[in-house]
Design a protein around this motif. Structure first.
Motif, PDB file in Angstrom:
ATOM      1  N   LEU A   1       0.817  -1.215   0.000  1.00 27.40           N
ATOM      2  CA  LEU A   1       0.000   0.000   0.000  1.00 27.40           C
ATOM      3  C   LEU A   1       0.849   1.263   0.000  1.00 27.40           C
ATOM      4  N   ASP A   2       0.427   2.259  -0.769  1.00 25.17           N
ATOM      5  CA  ASP A   2       1.096   3.558  -0.786  1.00 25.17           C
ATOM      6  C   ASP A   2       0.049   4.658  -0.980  1.00 25.17           C
ATOM      7  N   ASP A   3       0.518   5.903  -1.032  1.00 22.98           N
ATOM      8  CA  ASP A   3      -0.399   7.038  -1.153  1.00 22.98           C
ATOM      9  C   ASP A   3      -1.260   6.967  -2.409  1.00 22.98           C
ATOM     10  N   ALA A   4      -0.731   6.367  -3.464  1.00 18.56           N
ATOM     11  CA  ALA A   4      -1.479   6.282  -4.727  1.00 18.56           C
ATOM     12  C   ALA A   4      -2.690   5.357  -4.618  1.00 18.56           C
ATOM     13  N   ASP A   5      -2.740   4.543  -3.568  1.00 16.26           N
ATOM     14  CA  ASP A   5      -3.871   3.631  -3.390  1.00 16.26           C
ATOM     15  C   ASP A   5      -5.055   4.302  -2.699  1.00 16.26           C
ATOM     16  N   GLU A   6      -4.912   5.550  -2.326  1.00 19.11           N
ATOM     17  CA  GLU A   6      -6.035   6.271  -1.722  1.00 19.11           C
ATOM     18  C   GLU A   6      -7.015   6.666  -2.823  1.00 19.11           C
ATOM     19  N   LYS A   7      -7.838   5.703  -3.183  1.00 21.17           N
ATOM     20  CA  LYS A   7      -8.817   5.859  -4.256  1.00 21.17           C
ATOM     21  C   LYS A   7     -10.109   5.163  -3.856  1.00 21.17           C
ATOM     22  N   GLU A   8     -11.135   5.366  -4.680  1.00 23.00           N
ATOM     23  CA  GLU A   8     -12.353   4.590  -4.523  1.00 23.00           C
ATOM     24  C   GLU A   8     -12.261   3.392  -5.460  1.00 23.00           C
ATOM     25  N   PHE A   9     -12.282   2.199  -4.879  1.00 23.33           N
ATOM     26  CA  PHE A   9     -12.243   0.964  -5.648  1.00 23.33           C
ATOM     27  C   PHE A   9     -13.668   0.457  -5.824  1.00 23.33           C
ATOM     28  N   THR A  10     -13.935  -0.136  -6.979  1.00 23.19           N
ATOM     29  CA  THR A  10     -15.229  -0.753  -7.228  1.00 23.19           C
ATOM     30  C   THR A  10     -14.997  -2.175  -7.733  1.00 23.19           C
ATOM     31  N   GLY A  11     -15.925  -3.057  -7.401  1.00 26.66           N
ATOM     32  CA  GLY A  11     -15.807  -4.435  -7.847  1.00 26.66           C
ATOM     33  C   GLY A  11     -17.169  -5.080  -7.953  1.00 26.66           C
TER      34      GLY A  11
ATOM     35  N   GLY B   1       4.345  25.748  18.080  1.00 25.63           N
ATOM     36  CA  GLY B   1       5.267  25.698  16.957  1.00 25.63           C
ATOM     37  C   GLY B   1       4.525  25.848  15.646  1.00 25.63           C
ATOM     38  N   VAL B   2       5.228  25.564  14.564  1.00 20.32           N
ATOM     39  CA  VAL B   2       4.641  25.648  13.231  1.00 20.32           C
ATOM     40  C   VAL B   2       4.800  24.302  12.546  1.00 20.32           C
ATOM     41  N   VAL B   3       3.899  24.026  11.613  1.00 18.43           N
ATOM     42  CA  VAL B   3       3.976  22.791  10.846  1.00 18.43           C
ATOM     43  C   VAL B   3       5.245  22.846   9.989  1.00 18.43           C
ATOM     44  N   PRO B   4       6.113  21.829  10.070  1.00 18.41           N
ATOM     45  CA  PRO B   4       7.379  21.855   9.321  1.00 18.41           C
ATOM     46  C   PRO B   4       7.173  22.064   7.826  1.00 18.41           C
ATOM     47  N   ALA B   5       8.037  22.859   7.250  1.00 20.56           N
ATOM     48  CA  ALA B   5       7.942  23.136   5.816  1.00 20.56           C
ATOM     49  C   ALA B   5       8.207  21.886   4.987  1.00 20.56           C
ATOM     50  N   SER B   6       8.913  20.908   5.563  1.00 23.11           N
ATOM     51  CA  SER B   6       9.239  19.684   4.839  1.00 23.11           C
ATOM     52  C   SER B   6       8.058  18.721   4.752  1.00 23.11           C
ATOM     53  N   SER B   7       6.992  18.965   5.544  1.00 28.52           N
ATOM     54  CA  SER B   7       5.830  18.077   5.529  1.00 28.52           C
ATOM     55  C   SER B   7       4.994  18.303   4.278  1.00 28.52           C
ATOM     56  N   GLN B   8       4.166  17.301   3.946  1.00 28.31           N
ATOM     57  CA  GLN B   8       3.348  17.364   2.743  1.00 28.31           C
ATOM     58  C   GLN B   8       1.886  17.122   3.089  1.00 28.31           C
ATOM     59  N   LYS B   9       0.993  17.949   2.538  1.00 25.13           N
ATOM     60  CA  LYS B   9      -0.443  17.738   2.709  1.00 25.13           C
ATOM     61  C   LYS B   9      -0.943  16.908   1.531  1.00 25.13           C
ATOM     62  N   LEU B  10      -1.695  15.851   1.851  1.00 24.47           N
ATOM     63  CA  LEU B  10      -2.143  14.922   0.821  1.00 24.47           C
ATOM     64  C   LEU B  10      -3.662  14.804   0.827  1.00 24.47           C
ATOM     65  N   GLY B  11      -4.228  14.505  -0.342  1.00 22.25           N
ATOM     66  CA  GLY B  11      -5.670  14.346  -0.472  1.00 22.25           C
ATOM     67  C   GLY B  11      -6.323  15.584  -1.045  1.00 22.25           C
ATOM     68  N   THR B  12      -7.502  15.398  -1.627  1.00 24.14           N
ATOM     69  CA  THR B  12      -8.206  16.529  -2.243  1.00 24.14           C
ATOM     70  C   THR B  12      -8.629  17.568  -1.219  1.00 24.14           C
TER      71      THR B  12
END
Length: 353
Positions: free
Chosen positions: A179-189, A242-253
């Motif tokens: 599993l990775d970040d790219a798997d954050e999707k809606e799956f259908t089956g 403190g402040v949110v580190p600049a090196s962090s990444q926000k993910l998702g819509t």
């Protein structure tokens, strides 16, 4: 191979497969059918009750595969008249097997399947399925379409067979590996026109309310994520004191996730995610990876101080050495042997007088 043999092979192979698909159940109680194998599909950590539909002249003897189940085993409970109900507690992958109720006529069988999450029809909310980066999750259809052909999609893309990423892609369950970040999707089956939805989320720490404790490792990635559905404006991430580190990444819509690609000591602290009037706190802790505690550090510092204080000096091993005692106001101090000698000389002088 002649036609009659081929026809016989097809019928033999397809009969049990058709029986299993024709009798799938996802409720806590899974009711058997005389002479048929029913499929009992449940989520991990839940409970399933295998219940015989027919009559039993004698107490039923239950088997998992070829192993007889003991009534004393903590994993199982036997209930009902003549042990007609077998309850399997705290389901795990190891519980997947064919269970046979011997003593019924005809014999009833139950195929138990264990999944991480069950789907929901396209007209219903998607089944939530959460996993950790690098791990795996198993999606399961609540209705496999009674043997009709089915397929799986990730977003709008049909999933192809992949040995290192996906399990079988034409069955009622789908294993997603690595599993990775790219798997954050809606799956259908499912079969066309009767698909089921799955909302897949990937993170190290999930939270919807309260405070979540998150332990990371120095120089490794860590991902925080809202496990709730976020509507309206995006999630606002802040850090206490403190402040949110600049090196962090926000993910998702909707910025549902906050990822630290490589944790540094300064990244430790409590982070707050605010959305739609809700606030979730994530307490990020990074243990000491050197294996040295504060007391060890102090001990090492003291030992180094001792070594430095004697560096370059000679050892005071002489019996008549006179040293300057810094702890006694700068006065003279004598070695014990010299004091004894002085005392004896003083007594001899008194006797001579």
């Amino acid at each position: 191979m002649n036609f009659s043999k081929l026809l016989c092979l097809v019928l033999v192979c397809s009969e049990p497969f058709g029986q299993v698909l024709a009798a799938e159940q996802t409720g806590e109680t899974c009711t058997g059918t005389a002479g048929t194998t029913v499929t009992c599909k449940r989520k991990k950590d839940e409970t399933v009750k295998l219940t015989i539909a027919g009559t039993a002249n004698n107490p039923v003897r239950w088997k998992k595969g070829t192993t007889t189940i003991s009534a004393q085993a903590a994993k199982y409970e036997l209930d009902g008249d003549k042990n007609k109900i077998l309850t399997i507690l705290n389901l795990k992958e190891g519980d997947e097997e064919t269970y046979t109720a011997e003593g019924t006529s005809p014999v009833e069988k139950f195929q138990v399947q264990v999944v991480d999450c069950l789907g929901g029809k396209t007209s219903e909310p998607a089944g939530l399925c959460q996993g950790k980066p690098g791990g795996s999750i198993k999606l399961g259809l609540s209705d496999d379409g009674s043997g009709t052909s089915l397929s799986w999609k990730k977003g709008t893309d049909t999933i192809a067979i992949s040995g290192d990423k996906y399990g079988p892609v034409n069955e009622a369950t789908l294993m997603i590996k690595n599993l990775d970040d790219a798997d954050e999707k809606e799956f259908t089956g499912g079969p066309t026109g009767s698909e089921e939805k799955f909302s897949v989320q990937v993170a190290d720490c999930f939270g919807a309310t309260g405070t979540v404790q998150c332990q990371g490792k120095l120089n490794e990635a860590l991902k925080l994520r809202i496990s709730d559905a976020v509507s309206g404006s995006k999630v606002v991430w802040t850090k206490e004191e403190g402040v949110v580190p600049a090196s962090s990444q926000k993910l998702g819509t909707k910025d549902e996730g906050l990822k630290f690609p490589s944790l540094a000591p300064a990244d430790a602290g409590t982070y707050k995610a605010t959305y739609g009037g809700n606030t979730v706190s994530f307490a990020v802790r990074i243990p000491d990876t050197k294996g040295t505690s504060e007391s060890d550090t102090k001990k090492e510092s003291t030992e180094n101080g001792k070594d430095n204080s004697g560096g370059g000096g000679s050892s005071n091993s002489g019996t008549d050495q006179v040293n300057l005692d810094k702890g006694n106001g700068g006065g003279l101090s004598y070695s014990p042997a010299l004091l004894v000698t002085v005392t004896l000389v003083h007594l001899l002088l008194q006797l001579a007088a």
